[in-house]
Design a protein around this motif. Structure first.
Motif, PDB file in Angstrom:
ATOM      1  N   TYR A  70       0.857  -1.190   0.000  1.00 57.79           N
ATOM      2  CA  TYR A  70       0.000   0.000   0.000  1.00 57.79           C
ATOM      3  C   TYR A  70       0.888   1.232   0.000  1.00 57.79           C
ATOM      4  O   TYR A  70       1.644   1.480   0.939  1.00 57.79           O
ATOM      5  CB  TYR A  70      -0.878  -0.038   1.240  1.00 57.79           C
ATOM      6  CG  TYR A  70      -1.980   1.000   1.371  1.00 57.79           C
ATOM      7  CD1 TYR A  70      -2.266   1.927   0.381  1.00 57.79           C
ATOM      8  CD2 TYR A  70      -2.749   1.040   2.523  1.00 57.79           C
ATOM      9  CE1 TYR A  70      -3.283   2.855   0.533  1.00 57.79           C
ATOM     10  CE2 TYR A  70      -3.768   1.964   2.691  1.00 57.79           C
ATOM     11  CZ  TYR A  70      -4.030   2.866   1.690  1.00 57.79           C
ATOM     12  OH  TYR A  70      -5.033   3.792   1.847  1.00 57.79           O
ATOM     13  N   ASN A  71       0.827   2.004  -1.070  1.00 56.54           N
ATOM     14  CA  ASN A  71       1.576   3.254  -1.219  1.00 56.54           C
ATOM     15  C   ASN A  71       0.577   4.382  -1.029  1.00 56.54           C
ATOM     16  O   ASN A  71      -0.270   4.610  -1.875  1.00 56.54           O
ATOM     17  CB  ASN A  71       2.202   3.317  -2.626  1.00 56.54           C
ATOM     18  CG  ASN A  71       3.144   4.473  -2.812  1.00 56.54           C
ATOM     19  OD1 ASN A  71       3.885   4.833  -1.915  1.00 56.54           O
ATOM     20  ND2 ASN A  71       3.127   5.047  -4.001  1.00 56.54           N
ATOM     21  N   ARG A  72       0.664   5.095   0.115  1.00 57.63           N
ATOM     22  CA  ARG A  72      -0.386   6.079   0.392  1.00 57.63           C
ATOM     23  C   ARG A  72       0.192   7.409   0.849  1.00 57.63           C
ATOM     24  O   ARG A  72       1.261   7.488   1.433  1.00 57.63           O
ATOM     25  CB  ARG A  72      -1.345   5.565   1.437  1.00 57.63           C
ATOM     26  CG  ARG A  72      -0.841   5.762   2.838  1.00 57.63           C
ATOM     27  CD  ARG A  72      -1.933   5.749   3.869  1.00 57.63           C
ATOM     28  NE  ARG A  72      -1.265   6.014   5.143  1.00 57.63           N
ATOM     29  CZ  ARG A  72      -1.579   5.465   6.265  1.00 57.63           C
ATOM     30  NH1 ARG A  72      -2.571   4.624   6.333  1.00 57.63           N
ATOM     31  NH2 ARG A  72      -0.927   5.769   7.352  1.00 57.63           N
ATOM     32  N   SER A  73      -0.593   8.432   0.572  1.00 63.10           N
ATOM     33  CA  SER A  73      -0.232   9.776   0.989  1.00 63.10           C
ATOM     34  C   SER A  73      -1.485  10.527   1.394  1.00 63.10           C
ATOM     35  O   SER A  73      -2.525  10.389   0.762  1.00 63.10           O
ATOM     36  CB  SER A  73       0.461  10.520  -0.155  1.00 63.10           C
ATOM     37  OG  SER A  73       0.802  11.824   0.245  1.00 63.10           O
ATOM     38  N   LEU A  74      -1.380  11.306   2.439  1.00 63.28           N
ATOM     39  CA  LEU A  74      -2.494  12.157   2.842  1.00 63.28           C
ATOM     40  C   LEU A  74      -2.553  13.389   1.946  1.00 63.28           C
ATOM     41  O   LEU A  74      -3.588  14.009   1.804  1.00 63.28           O
ATOM     42  CB  LEU A  74      -2.328  12.570   4.309  1.00 63.28           C
ATOM     43  CG  LEU A  74      -2.210  11.402   5.291  1.00 63.28           C
ATOM     44  CD1 LEU A  74      -1.915  11.913   6.691  1.00 63.28           C
ATOM     45  CD2 LEU A  74      -3.471  10.568   5.280  1.00 63.28           C
TER      46      LEU A  74
END
Length: 172
Positions: A70-74
């Motif tokens: 999971y590659n996530r950014s806010l």
């Protein structure tokens, strides 16, 4: 929630570079984030890494990827996977299963490659920016083409990736 990776389970605001995994990475349980290199990349950078091991998970709402689960950014595009590859088999159920990344949310994946048929797609679910992330054949990996692409086509001595095409018959 489990974060499982061959190198790092949870990368928060850090850099993972020049790393690899050749082992088996697996998880069982709901909401698992499982990757050959990194389980969850949050506001971080994963660059010049590869996975050749088998990655698998079972459970509900799981994200499984050859490089990153999971590659996530806010914030838009603050997490990045770049110049990585996967040749390991990826297996699991659901929408978030990919040879490079299971779920790319509000983040960037660029210049990543994967061996064809290692899973159904390169990125399981993409709600971010993905460019130059492509399936390659075994012959393309063997020929040096993928190493050339991972080096952003550089041939001036600044390359990160090298490949001996004659199987060690000539010294590098």
């Amino acid at each position: 929630m489990a974060y499982v990776g061959g190198v790092c389970g949870y990368n928060a605001e850090s850099v993972i570079t020049n790393c690899y995994n050749t082992g088996i990475v697996s998880a069982t349980g709901d909401n698992a984030r499982v990757g050959g290199v990194c389980g969850l990349n949050s506001l971080g950078l994963v660059t010049n890494c590869f996975n050749s091991g088998t990655v698998s998970a079972t459970g509900e709402n799981i994200a499984i990827g050859g490089v990153c689960g999971y590659n996530r950014s806010l914030y838009e595009n603050y997490s990045t996977l770049q110049y990585c590859y996967n040749i390991g088999t990826i297996s699991g159920s659901g929408d978030y299963v990919g040879s490079v990344c299971g779920y790319n949310y509000n983040s960037t994946i660029e210049y990543c490659y994967y061996l064809e048929n290692t899973s159904a797609s390169g990125v399981g679910s993409d709600a971010g920016t993905t460019t130059s992330t492509e399936s390659k054949t075994e012959d393309e990996f063997k020929s040096g083409k993928v190493a050339y692409l991972l080096n952003d086509e550089a041939t001036d001595g600044t390359q990160v990736w090298y490949q001996n095409l004659d199987n060690g018959k000539t010294p590098d």
